[in-house]
Write a protein that holds these residues in place. Structure first.
Motif, mmCIF file in Angstrom:
data_model
loop_
_atom_site.group_PDB
_atom_site.id
_atom_site.type_symbol
_atom_site.label_atom_id
_atom_site.label_comp_id
_atom_site.label_asym_id
_atom_site.label_seq_id
_atom_site.Cartn_x
_atom_site.Cartn_y
_atom_site.Cartn_z
ATOM 1 N N ALA A 651 34.193 -22.425 -14.896
ATOM 2 C CA ALA A 651 32.988 -21.462 -15.184
ATOM 3 C C ALA A 651 33.109 -20.922 -13.689
ATOM 4 C CB ALA A 651 31.437 -21.628 -15.341
ATOM 5 N N GLU A 652 32.708 -19.475 -13.576
ATOM 6 C CA GLU A 652 32.396 -18.836 -12.314
ATOM 7 C C GLU A 652 31.831 -17.979 -12.031
ATOM 8 O OE1 GLU A 652 35.854 -16.772 -10.566
ATOM 9 O OE2 GLU A 652 36.434 -16.669 -12.546
ATOM 10 N N VAL A 653 30.514 -18.584 -10.931
ATOM 11 C CA VAL A 653 29.571 -17.469 -11.074
ATOM 12 C C VAL A 653 29.416 -16.479 -9.524
ATOM 13 C CG1 VAL A 653 27.053 -18.275 -10.067
ATOM 14 C CG2 VAL A 653 28.130 -20.048 -11.542
ATOM 15 N N VAL A 683 32.878 -23.499 -10.073
ATOM 16 C CA VAL A 683 33.108 -24.801 -10.614
ATOM 17 C C VAL A 683 33.410 -25.381 -11.739
ATOM 18 C CG1 VAL A 683 30.300 -24.672 -10.069
ATOM 19 C CG2 VAL A 683 30.981 -24.294 -12.522
ATOM 20 N N ARG A 684 33.654 -26.719 -12.118
ATOM 21 C CA ARG A 684 33.503 -27.220 -12.969
ATOM 22 C C ARG A 684 33.455 -27.265 -14.093
ATOM 23 N NH1 ARG A 684 38.203 -31.084 -11.671
ATOM 24 N NH2 ARG A 684 37.412 -32.046 -13.481
ATOM 25 N N ALA A 685 31.874 -27.236 -13.620
ATOM 26 C CA ALA A 685 30.703 -27.585 -15.084
ATOM 27 C C ALA A 685 29.411 -26.724 -14.562
ATOM 28 C CB ALA A 685 30.607 -28.841 -15.647
ATOM 29 N N GLN A 701 31.743 -18.114 -18.390
ATOM 30 C CA GLN A 701 32.159 -19.460 -18.669
ATOM 31 C C GLN A 701 33.144 -19.800 -19.551
ATOM 32 O OE1 GLN A 701 30.001 -22.910 -18.700
ATOM 33 N NE2 GLN A 701 32.473 -23.423 -18.840
ATOM 34 N N SER A 702 34.226 -20.772 -19.328
ATOM 35 C CA SER A 702 35.435 -20.810 -20.734
ATOM 36 C C SER A 702 35.321 -21.199 -21.370
ATOM 37 C CB SER A 702 36.542 -21.137 -19.409
ATOM 38 O OG SER A 702 37.013 -20.230 -18.831
ATOM 39 N N LEU A 703 35.770 -21.277 -22.444
ATOM 40 C CA LEU A 703 34.918 -21.773 -24.090
ATOM 41 C C LEU A 703 36.363 -22.703 -24.316
ATOM 42 C CD1 LEU A 703 32.217 -19.577 -25.137
ATOM 43 C CD2 LEU A 703 32.203 -21.597 -24.108
#
Length: 705
Positions: A651-653, A683-685, A701-703
């Protein structure tokens, strides 16, 4: 809803997303995003949905705005579609979108103007032309004009719009015209003095308002005991209205039949249609028969008693050009780069212009080959507080004229100043301006002529006091407005468009502080999630802090950039960073199809400080826009997903808040003392997130199945 849309929704993956939020150490909240078919909330394409508007301006401002530096700065926001805003309509002025054209009275360079649709040198600048037959004391533009009804000059006169005559409306419904006047304070009135021009009223009623104020739901117009006239003969008349004076503040002359006479030598049918009055007085008759006027007469809007009319004749002269009301030339607008080469929403004048001139403008744009997304008929007609049925009739006339030169571009409007405009000085059942407009189109069997519906959204008249409480209040306010429009009969099958949005029509410090970013993101997220087609930000160019209404609001402006001394884009402000987060991070730039999904914030007690909007982007990733609208408390949040099982990828924030921006209030010299772009991390999660107060966060968020 189309069958194709139902099929697209049925293919959406079944995931769920949860966020734990609250002040540090407090119980977490859950923001749940429903990616199941039941949670689908609409679709959008960024290069259609997120736009900005270019307004009219005062003398010299168009040249200061349309520089290479400013255009590059504005385009960098990522708000790609553009809309042209028509300030002349707000100022009771005709718009000469071109200086090439014809007058109905060419010998005297006056009358009814129709611009030429022939191609020539590019049009870089255009102007408003004041209407010399004006009846309104006040307007919503520069507000420097005045009514000819109380200007103290019998050589001038007000005249109603001749296009409301049945000769043009082809409408079996009558369109009575009226003059309303407001005394400075309640006074005893028993007489009226009217100096008629041609055409005059042969039937009219002189009335007073019974309400305690102009918005009193219990108020009614009552005809004075001797106020009904059925055989008027024009000229100047002084008429006793009652045996005993009646104490009133609001007065009206309601005209229902006209003489259809014209000034000597007239050859234009429009000169004999409607009603015309040179001067009006209200007061008392003395024992000696002398008339004692209670109105103030002066050739200035500040010196005369406030007068308002149902409509104004668009007749004017070459000498009426207003150099202080500029509009960008249409060629300059389309070739400057401000439209990004995309179809633009453009206006035509309705209340202060003619149907033929509107058609000529559209014909000119088509000859140039400029791409048009929509044609908006008029601007803020509800803000003129005239009869909605009158605007409806002019709308249909203008639409018919445009269709003779363009059969395809969607026509709509009315670009309401508010989705909830209520009319003053009418009984409660008729207060809704939009209800009257939609009702008129339905009665004519012409609702299909409205192919999109547009309104402006400035939720607050003032921006004093607790700004963060106002941010929270905006959500139910917008929801109630959308529900009201649907209840009043605006078709849900046509596109709904916010043609302008911002904090307020008046300036204030909140516009240059972090709440401006939060409000922008909330309006866009809310409206698009509710099925809106497009939202256009107002205040596209650089500007300076001003205070124009209430001292408590402080100094600020709707703008993404602080302007330097030459009017060029300088320091970026929160709206700049919010626009980029919306257009380049939350959404994936371009024409790709995005799908919006329902979100819920669970666990909040008290004010709903945290709100979120979720979208599935064309790249398959889920983007969640999260706002913490508290000005004091951080929020702790945790992401989760609702629906069928799915593995989350990286994910990116992005975070934008007090760590990136702070404004130094210093009156008109205010400026940012901290001005950084959003913080970005990978972040990894996603675990627990902490949202600072006054912050905007985007999580992408990648799904994975």
């Amino acid at each position: 809803m189309t069958a194709r849309l139902r099929r697209l929704r049925s293919l959406a993956p079944c995931f769920a997303l949860a966020l734990a939020a609250g002040a540090a150490g407090a119980a977490p909240l859950t923001v749940q995003v429903d990616l199941t078919p039941a949670g689908a909330r609409g679709r959008l394409r960024p290069d259609v949905a997120l736009g900005a508007g270019i307004d009219g301006a005062q003398r010299g401002e168009i040249d200061r705005l349309f520089t290479a530096r400013n255009i590059a700065a504005m385009r960098s926001l990522g708000l790609r579609p553009a809309t042209y805003r028509l300030r002349t309509e707000l100022g009771v002025e005709a718009w000469h979108w071109t200086e090439q054209g014809t007058w109905s009275d060419a010998v005297h360079a006056q009358g009814y103007w129709t611009g030429s649709d022939r191609l020539g040198p590019p049009i870089r600048l255009s102007w408003g032309y004041q209407l010399p037959r004006r009846g309104d004391t006040l307007d919503n533009a520069n507000n420097t004009g005045w009514s000819r009804l109380t200007d103290g000059d019998l050589a001038t006169f007000w005249k109603s719009n001749p296009y409301l005559d049945r000769r043009f409306t082809h409408d079996a419904r009558p369109h009575p015209q009226w003059i309303e006047l407001r005394l400075d304070a309640p006074a005893a009135i028993d007489a009226v003095q009217i100096a008629w021009a041609d055409p005059y009223a042969t039937a009219y009623e002189v009335q007073y308002w019974t309400g305690q104020d102009d918005y009193d739901d219990e108020g009614r117009w009552r005809t004075f005991p001797r106020g009904a006239v059925r055989a008027g003969r024009g000229g100047t008349e002084t008429r006793r209205l009652a045996a005993q004076p009646i104490r009133v503040q609001y007065l009206r002359i309601l005209m229902t039949a006209a003489s259809r006479t014209a000034p000597a030598g007239s050859t234009d049918i429009r000169d004999r249609l409607g009603y015309a009055v040179r001067e009006v007085g209200f007061g008392v008759l003395g024992a000696d028969g002398a008339f004692h006027d209670r109105l103030r007469h002066a050739a200035s809007h500040g010196g005369q008693s406030v007068t308002h009319v149902s409509s104004t004749d668009p007749w004017h002269r070459a000498l009426d050009r207003d150099p202080d009301l500029e509009q960008v030339g249409v060629d300059r607008f389309f070739t400057s780069g401000i439209t990004n080469g995309l179809p633009a929403m453009i206006p035509v004048g309705v209340l202060s212009d003619t149907p033929d001139d509107a058609a000529a403008l559209v014909g000119y744009l088509k000859r140039r080959g400029y791409p048009l997304a929509r044609i908006e008929l008029g601007e803020e007609p509800d803000g003129q507080y005239g009869e909605p049925a009158d605007y409806g009739a002019l709308y249909l006339e203008t639409a018919a004229a445009i269709r003779r030169v363009d059969r395809r571009t969607p026509l709509g409007g009315p670009s309401m100043q508010s989705a909830a405009t209520e009319l003053p000085l009418v009984e409660a059942a008729r207060k809704s301006w939009n209800g009257g407009f939609i009702g008129y189109l339905k009665a004519r069997g012409r609702l299909a002529a409205l192919q999109f519906f547009s309104f402006e959204h400035y939720p607050f008249d003032d921006i004093c006091g607790d700004i963060h409480a106002r941010l929270v209040a905006e959500d139910p306010l917008l929801a109630s407005m959308l529900a009201r429009l649907a209840k009043e009969g605006v078709p849900r099958a046509i596109p709904w468009v916010i043609s302008e949005y911002g904090f307020s029509a008046f300036s204030g410090q909140a516009m240059v502080e972090l709440p401006s970013a939060l409000l922008q993101a909330d309006i866009v997220g809310h409206f698009l999630s509710a099925g809106g087609r497009a939202a256009y930000m107002f205040g596209y160019g650089p500007n300076v802090p001003i205070n124009q209404h209430l001292p408590c609001a402080g100094y600020g402006n709707m703008t993404p950039f602080l302007a330097d001394a030459q009017g060029q884009a300088g320091a970026p402000l929160p709206v700049f960073f919010a626009s980029r987060l919306l257009s380049r991070t939350w959404l994936q730039p371009g024409h790709g199809l995005h799908r919006l999904y329902a979100t819920q914030v669970l666990g909040q007690s008290g004010p709903a400080w945290v709100v979120a909007y979720a979208v599935r982007r064309p790249d398959g990733r889920l983007a969640v826009l999260i706002l913490n609208r508290s000005g004091r408390e951080p929020a702790s949040v945790r992401l989760a997903i609702k629906g069928a099982a799915a593995r989350r990828g990286p994910a990116e924030v992005w975070r934008y808040g007090p760590a990136q921006y702070r404004w130094l209030a210093d009156g008109p010299r205010g400026h940012p003392v901290r001005d950084l772009p959003p913080q970005h991390s990978r972040v990894r999660a996603i675990g627990k997130l902490v949202l600072p107060p006054d912050s905007l966060t985007v999580v992408v968020q990648s799904l994975r199945r």
